[in-house]
Write a protein that holds these residues in place. Structure first.
Motif, PDB file in Angstrom:
ATOM      1  N   ARG A  29     -16.198 -52.544  21.993  1.00  0.00           N
ATOM      2  CA  ARG A  29     -16.443 -53.811  22.696  1.00  0.00           C
ATOM      3  C   ARG A  29     -16.981 -54.857  21.606  1.00  0.00           C
ATOM      4  O   ARG A  29     -16.725 -55.917  21.660  1.00  0.00           O
ATOM      5  CB  ARG A  29     -17.411 -53.567  23.989  1.00  0.00           C
ATOM      6  N   HIS A  54     -24.161 -51.499  27.417  1.00  0.00           N
ATOM      7  CA  HIS A  54     -24.281 -50.405  26.058  1.00  0.00           C
ATOM      8  C   HIS A  54     -25.718 -50.678  25.439  1.00  0.00           C
ATOM      9  O   HIS A  54     -26.062 -49.812  24.785  1.00  0.00           O
ATOM     10  CB  HIS A  54     -23.053 -51.137  25.279  1.00  0.00           C
ATOM     11  N   THR A  71     -18.656 -54.013  40.504  1.00  0.00           N
ATOM     12  CA  THR A  71     -18.414 -53.482  39.302  1.00  0.00           C
ATOM     13  C   THR A  71     -19.846 -53.335  38.506  1.00  0.00           C
ATOM     14  O   THR A  71     -19.792 -52.837  37.356  1.00  0.00           O
ATOM     15  CB  THR A  71     -17.975 -54.992  38.359  1.00  0.00           C
ATOM     16  N   TRP A 115     -21.882 -55.431  37.853  1.00  0.00           N
ATOM     17  CA  TRP A 115     -22.445 -56.566  36.872  1.00  0.00           C
ATOM     18  C   TRP A 115     -22.143 -57.811  37.600  1.00  0.00           C
ATOM     19  O   TRP A 115     -21.201 -57.777  38.479  1.00  0.00           O
ATOM     20  CB  TRP A 115     -21.592 -56.062  35.565  1.00  0.00           C
ATOM     21  N   ARG A 171     -20.274 -58.567  27.623  1.00  0.00           N
ATOM     22  CA  ARG A 171     -20.407 -57.474  28.504  1.00  0.00           C
ATOM     23  C   ARG A 171     -21.038 -56.453  27.473  1.00  0.00           C
ATOM     24  O   ARG A 171     -20.496 -55.169  27.851  1.00  0.00           O
ATOM     25  CB  ARG A 171     -19.119 -56.823  29.049  1.00  0.00           C
ATOM     26  N   ASP A 210     -26.552 -52.368  34.099  1.00  0.00           N
ATOM     27  CA  ASP A 210     -27.422 -52.880  32.894  1.00  0.00           C
ATOM     28  C   ASP A 210     -28.963 -52.976  33.458  1.00  0.00           C
ATOM     29  O   ASP A 210     -29.742 -53.823  33.083  1.00  0.00           O
ATOM     30  CB  ASP A 210     -26.893 -53.837  32.095  1.00  0.00           C
ATOM     31  N   TRP A 225     -15.109 -50.801  33.473  1.00  0.00           N
ATOM     32  CA  TRP A 225     -15.948 -50.245  32.337  1.00  0.00           C
ATOM     33  C   TRP A 225     -15.376 -49.033  31.567  1.00  0.00           C
ATOM     34  O   TRP A 225     -14.613 -48.204  32.027  1.00  0.00           O
ATOM     35  CB  TRP A 225     -17.213 -49.909  32.672  1.00  0.00           C
ATOM     36  N   GLU A 226     -15.496 -49.212  30.184  1.00  0.00           N
ATOM     37  CA  GLU A 226     -15.408 -47.986  29.528  1.00  0.00           C
ATOM     38  C   GLU A 226     -16.886 -47.525  28.894  1.00  0.00           C
ATOM     39  O   GLU A 226     -17.537 -48.317  28.523  1.00  0.00           O
ATOM     40  CB  GLU A 226     -14.368 -48.246  28.081  1.00  0.00           C
ATOM     41  N   VAL A 227     -17.311 -46.380  29.220  1.00  0.00           N
ATOM     42  CA  VAL A 227     -18.908 -46.115  28.900  1.00  0.00           C
ATOM     43  C   VAL A 227     -18.714 -45.113  27.589  1.00  0.00           C
ATOM     44  O   VAL A 227     -17.935 -44.365  27.195  1.00  0.00           O
ATOM     45  CB  VAL A 227     -19.488 -45.108  30.106  1.00  0.00           C
ATOM     46  N   TRP A 252     -23.532 -44.813  35.372  1.00  0.00           N
ATOM     47  CA  TRP A 252     -23.574 -45.100  34.049  1.00  0.00           C
ATOM     48  C   TRP A 252     -24.178 -43.905  33.207  1.00  0.00           C
ATOM     49  O   TRP A 252     -23.581 -43.437  32.342  1.00  0.00           O
ATOM     50  CB  TRP A 252     -24.095 -46.460  33.516  1.00  0.00           C
TER      51      TRP A 252
END
Length: 464
Positions: free
Chosen positions: A212, A241, A337, A339, A237, A373, A202-204, A53
């Motif tokens: 999101r 972030h 994932t 997560w 989610r 996270d 995911w989109e980071v 990430w």
């Protein structure tokens, strides 16, 4: 022009509502700096999922700064030494940073102050939490240890401070210091590349975080009931972030504060839980490593380092091969994932510490390596809550029944997604498959009744 200003980036990788960047941009030319300090955190150096990430978040922020004709300077090493040397090299008058409360970062901030010497200063700002940890106190001025009174007290201060926009202007220095190439840090897995599931899930980055949040604003009303249904996944989610600071909790609160629903009220309490966890580690810096309550842990836990059979039990849990479908679905989702659904996260953690009687710290470390996270405060507080060892925790004798939980919260679709070898089974069978329909899927490691009785006996022995 004024002397350059360094912005020391850590878990605050955003342009908007970034108080350190905002103040630096007002004071002079800005040199954003990220230092990869792998030694300082010891056993809590970033795990594989966090490093994945981090790479993409730095890449995203770099593009945003590039659009403003700025950039991130990347350096590797001991953060205070690297930053002090960079201050000498560039002639900066101030290093700006958002406060962090992990013990190694608090120590680094103190060391950096000393290393800067006369004529230069470290300016710290609050911005990663709704309220600065330690600022919400009891009537006698003491920090709270228990979540519920802490939450009530913090709510009296809501809404939080106003949100800052992006700096209007970000001036560049006359000359940029040298920077490492992000690719040279090898933060991404290559041999093998295990991150395919991460990329699909995911989109980071800051823009993705706001997308999101916009998506979540239309769905948060369903959260109170939906958060417990892993097959529907009515969850925000937003946690990675928020953890990496691509989004601030103040931005989330202001976006959602006018919602009138049980879903928002429940979600708001979980945003407050982030603050609570930081207050705990601010009081007890070693909390994610040390049980708060006084048990004879040698009698309570089975130590995987003490024997290969216990180690094999731990590995079965890690690989999602316990024979309990909802537990295994959660552990496989975690691996694929980075997560794991919140309800299943609790079920899987409880299974490790109560069904398998394995020390919660082994779970904390596995989650630390696998979660995108992974947060020092949240991870430690959550594990001590489920294990019954924390300052504010679930009672150890309350032992989750995975099969009952799976059926109650309708996890059939979730199990089919992450345990595909059981996908052919009906809803009535999939939560607890009969042995003759398991195929290559393993039998239960231990029966629930047997595990419960063993756990209660171990607890009784550890308390006597």
């Amino acid at each position: 022009m004024s002397s350059p200003q360094i912005v020391w980036l850590r878990r605050d990788l955003r342009m908007a509502d970034q108080p350190a960047l905002h103040a630096a941009a007002k004071a002079g030319p800005v040199i954003p700096v990220y230092v990869l300090d792998d030694e300082r955190a010891g056993d809590h150096a970033y795990g594989g999922a966090s490093r994945w990430w981090l790479h993409h978040s730095l890449e995203s922020l770099g593009r945003s700064l590039g659009a403003r004709k700025s950039r991130i300077v990347l350096r590797k090493g001991d953060a205070p030494q690297v930053l002090a040397a960079l201050a000498d090299e560039t002639g900066v008058s101030c290093i700006h940073a958002i406060r962090h409360y992990e013990p190694w970062w608090k120590e680094a901030e103190d060391e950096l102050r000393d290393a800067l010497g006369e004529g230069r200063k470290l300016c710290l700002y609050d911005g990663n939490y709704l309220m600065p940890p330690g600022s919400v106190t009891t009537g006698s001025g003491d920090p709270y240890k228990i979540y519920t009174p802490f939450s009530k007290a913090l709510l009296e201060h809501m809404p939080p401070r106003d949100v800052l926009g992006e700096p209007e202007t970000i001036h560049s220095p006359d000359a940029w210091p040298d920077s490492d190439a992000l690719e040279a840090w090898d933060l991404l897995p290559t041999r093998p590349d295990w991150a395919g599931g991460f990329r699909a899930f995911w989109e980071v980055g800051e823009a993705a975080a706001h997308d999101r949040l916009d998506w979540w604003a239309d769905r948060v009303a369903d959260y109170d009931e939906g958060r417990n249904l892993p097959s529907e996944d009515i969850t925000s989610r937003l946690s990675p972030h928020l953890h990496w600071g691509e989004l601030s909790p103040a931005q989330v609160w202001h976006k959602l504060k006018d919602k009138r629903s049980d879903g928002w009220r429940t979600f708001g309490k979980e945003i407050i839980w982030r603050d609570y966890a930081q207050n705990v580690i601010d009081q007890f810096p070693d909390y994610p490593r040390t049980s708060y309550r006084d048990y004879d842990e040698r009698k309570l836990w089975r130590n995987p380092d003490a024997g290969h059979l216990i180690r094999e039990d731990l590995e079965c849990w890690q690989r999602g091969m316990t024979g309990y479908p909802v537990v295994d679905a959660g552990m496989r989702q975690l691996w694929q994932t980075g997560w794991i659904h919140n309800r299943v996260r609790m079920i899987a953690a409880s299974f490790l510490v109560k069904h398998l009687l394995i020390d919660w710290r082994f779970g904390e470390q596995w989650f630390w390596d696998c979660l995108v996270d992974a947060d020092y405060g949240n991870n430690g507080v959550n594990w001590q809550w489920i294990s019954g060892t924390g300052v504010d925790s679930n009672m150890f004798v309350r032992i989750m029944a995975p099969l009952t939980q799976s059926e109650k919260f309708d996890a059939a679709g979730y199990i089919r997604e992450y345990v595909p070898e059981l996908a052919r089974l009906s809803d009535a069978e999939i939560h607890d498959p009969p042995d003759h329909k398991r195929g290559k899927y393993p039998k239960k490691m231990i029966g629930h009744k047997e595990a419960r009785e063993r756990a209660l006996e171990a607890y009784k022995s550890a308390k006597s």
